[in-house]
Motif scaffolding. Sequence first.
Motif, PDB file in Angstrom:
ATOM      1  N   PHE A   1     -15.106 -13.475   6.478  1.00 51.13           N
ATOM      2  CA  PHE A   1     -15.372 -12.048   6.258  1.00 51.13           C
ATOM      3  C   PHE A   1     -15.091 -11.237   7.517  1.00 51.13           C
ATOM      4  O   PHE A   1     -14.499 -10.144   7.444  1.00 51.13           O
ATOM      5  CB  PHE A   1     -16.830 -11.863   5.815  1.00 51.13           C
ATOM      6  CG  PHE A   1     -17.250 -10.430   5.680  1.00 51.13           C
ATOM      7  CD1 PHE A   1     -16.849  -9.675   4.589  1.00 51.13           C
ATOM      8  CD2 PHE A   1     -18.045  -9.831   6.646  1.00 51.13           C
ATOM      9  CE1 PHE A   1     -17.226  -8.342   4.463  1.00 51.13           C
ATOM     10  CE2 PHE A   1     -18.426  -8.506   6.533  1.00 51.13           C
ATOM     11  CZ  PHE A   1     -18.013  -7.758   5.437  1.00 51.13           C
ATOM     12  N   VAL A   2     -15.489 -11.745   8.667  1.00 53.00           N
ATOM     13  CA  VAL A   2     -15.236 -11.030   9.925  1.00 53.00           C
ATOM     14  C   VAL A   2     -13.744 -10.909  10.186  1.00 53.00           C
ATOM     15  O   VAL A   2     -13.242  -9.854  10.621  1.00 53.00           O
ATOM     16  CB  VAL A   2     -15.954 -11.751  11.087  1.00 53.00           C
ATOM     17  CG1 VAL A   2     -15.537 -11.162  12.429  1.00 53.00           C
ATOM     18  CG2 VAL A   2     -17.466 -11.651  10.923  1.00 53.00           C
TER      19      VAL A   2
ATOM     20  N   THR B   1     -11.334 -10.877   7.939  1.00 50.65           N
ATOM     21  CA  THR B   1     -10.780  -9.928   6.979  1.00 50.65           C
ATOM     22  C   THR B   1     -11.059  -8.490   7.387  1.00 50.65           C
ATOM     23  O   THR B   1     -10.168  -7.621   7.312  1.00 50.65           O
ATOM     24  CB  THR B   1     -11.344 -10.209   5.576  1.00 50.65           C
ATOM     25  OG1 THR B   1     -11.105 -11.567   5.224  1.00 50.65           O
ATOM     26  CG2 THR B   1     -10.721  -9.300   4.551  1.00 50.65           C
ATOM     27  N   VAL B   2     -12.280  -8.218   7.825  1.00 46.20           N
ATOM     28  CA  VAL B   2     -12.621  -6.867   8.275  1.00 46.20           C
ATOM     29  C   VAL B   2     -11.790  -6.484   9.494  1.00 46.20           C
ATOM     30  O   VAL B   2     -11.339  -5.335   9.640  1.00 46.20           O
ATOM     31  CB  VAL B   2     -14.132  -6.775   8.575  1.00 46.20           C
ATOM     32  CG1 VAL B   2     -14.475  -5.459   9.243  1.00 46.20           C
ATOM     33  CG2 VAL B   2     -14.931  -6.918   7.287  1.00 46.20           C
TER      34      VAL B   2
ATOM     35  N   ILE C   1      -8.352  -5.456   8.308  1.00 46.46           N
ATOM     36  CA  ILE C   1      -8.383  -4.132   7.682  1.00 46.46           C
ATOM     37  C   ILE C   1      -8.480  -3.040   8.744  1.00 46.46           C
ATOM     38  O   ILE C   1      -7.797  -2.004   8.660  1.00 46.46           O
ATOM     39  CB  ILE C   1      -9.556  -4.051   6.690  1.00 46.46           C
ATOM     40  CG1 ILE C   1      -9.338  -5.019   5.529  1.00 46.46           C
ATOM     41  CG2 ILE C   1      -9.726  -2.635   6.168  1.00 46.46           C
ATOM     42  CD1 ILE C   1     -10.510  -5.097   4.571  1.00 46.46           C
ATOM     43  N   GLN C   2      -9.293  -3.266   9.748  1.00 44.79           N
ATOM     44  CA  GLN C   2      -9.418  -2.275  10.819  1.00 44.79           C
ATOM     45  C   GLN C   2      -8.104  -2.143  11.584  1.00 44.79           C
ATOM     46  O   GLN C   2      -7.677  -1.027  11.929  1.00 44.79           O
ATOM     47  CB  GLN C   2     -10.544  -2.687  11.774  1.00 44.79           C
ATOM     48  CG  GLN C   2     -10.909  -1.643  12.815  1.00 44.79           C
ATOM     49  CD  GLN C   2     -11.561  -0.423  12.192  1.00 44.79           C
ATOM     50  OE1 GLN C   2     -12.121  -0.497  11.092  1.00 44.79           O
ATOM     51  NE2 GLN C   2     -11.474   0.711  12.874  1.00 44.79           N
TER      52      GLN C   2
ATOM     53  N   SER D   1      -5.710  -0.114   9.567  1.00 44.16           N
ATOM     54  CA  SER D   1      -6.037   1.319   9.608  1.00 44.16           C
ATOM     55  C   SER D   1      -5.485   1.973  10.874  1.00 44.16           C
ATOM     56  O   SER D   1      -4.903   3.072  10.817  1.00 44.16           O
ATOM     57  CB  SER D   1      -7.553   1.503   9.530  1.00 44.16           C
ATOM     58  OG  SER D   1      -8.071   0.955   8.332  1.00 44.16           O
TER      59      SER D   1
ATOM     60  N   ALA E   1      -6.515  -7.741   0.282  1.00 45.89           N
ATOM     61  CA  ALA E   1      -7.855  -7.317   0.700  1.00 45.89           C
ATOM     62  C   ALA E   1      -8.105  -5.863   0.325  1.00 45.89           C
ATOM     63  O   ALA E   1      -9.113  -5.527  -0.305  1.00 45.89           O
ATOM     64  CB  ALA E   1      -8.016  -7.528   2.200  1.00 45.89           C
ATOM     65  N   THR E   2      -7.156  -4.989   0.688  1.00 46.40           N
ATOM     66  CA  THR E   2      -7.266  -3.564   0.360  1.00 46.40           C
ATOM     67  C   THR E   2      -5.945  -2.877   0.695  1.00 46.40           C
ATOM     68  O   THR E   2      -4.997  -3.527   1.162  1.00 46.40           O
ATOM     69  CB  THR E   2      -8.412  -2.900   1.148  1.00 46.40           C
ATOM     70  OG1 THR E   2      -8.576  -1.544   0.709  1.00 46.40           O
ATOM     71  CG2 THR E   2      -8.115  -2.908   2.625  1.00 46.40           C
TER      72      THR E   2
END
Length: 205
Positions: A95-96, A98-99, A102-103, A106, A190-191
């Motif tokens: 999870f870390v 993946t985040v 995503i960051q 961005s 993921a997004t």
Amino acid sequence: MLLSNPDLSSFNPLSRHNPPPASTEHRTGLARAGGGAGQVIFRKTAEGCGMDGVLRWLAGGEESGSRQPPTDEQGSAVVEFVFLALLLMVPLVYFVITVGQIQGGSFAVVGAADQAAKVYVAQPDASTAQSTAEQAVALALSDFGHQVERASLVTTCNPSDCQAAGTTVTVTVSLTIPLPFVPFAEGLTATRVEASSTQIVGRYR
């Protein structure tokens, strides 16, 4: 009444006048007869001197027969702890990661949209402006480790003539973030992140 220390200077252990030592049988009898009293005296002396370790050692000898033998369940708590730690830590680490991706995506689209809009309004014609903006997006995304094939670029102008002075050019960059460590699943993502940047075409270029 206190007795003075006896004079031992004339004592000779090899002399015939010394009393003979007690026989083995006599000493054994004394040990058997005074064993219980000796243990009591030794325990009281040890307690008075704070010799807890000696008392535990004596007690251990008496209680050794009442101890239970080891079973197969000893050590199972360590195995269970390791299993639960792996079961909980692996999803948390994933999870870390993946985040973090995503960051990073961005930040990448923000920089790509800003650079694309700046180079777009600086070009003399529309075709050159579009290709230069795409190159700026590819360069910005590659700096963050993202694939250009997963990104898209959309340019809008207001008014419609993108090369006219005073025209507002808006560049929107979108990026699909894949799931980490899943290269075989193309449809799983993921997004999707996107960012926009707006620049005004100047009169002098």
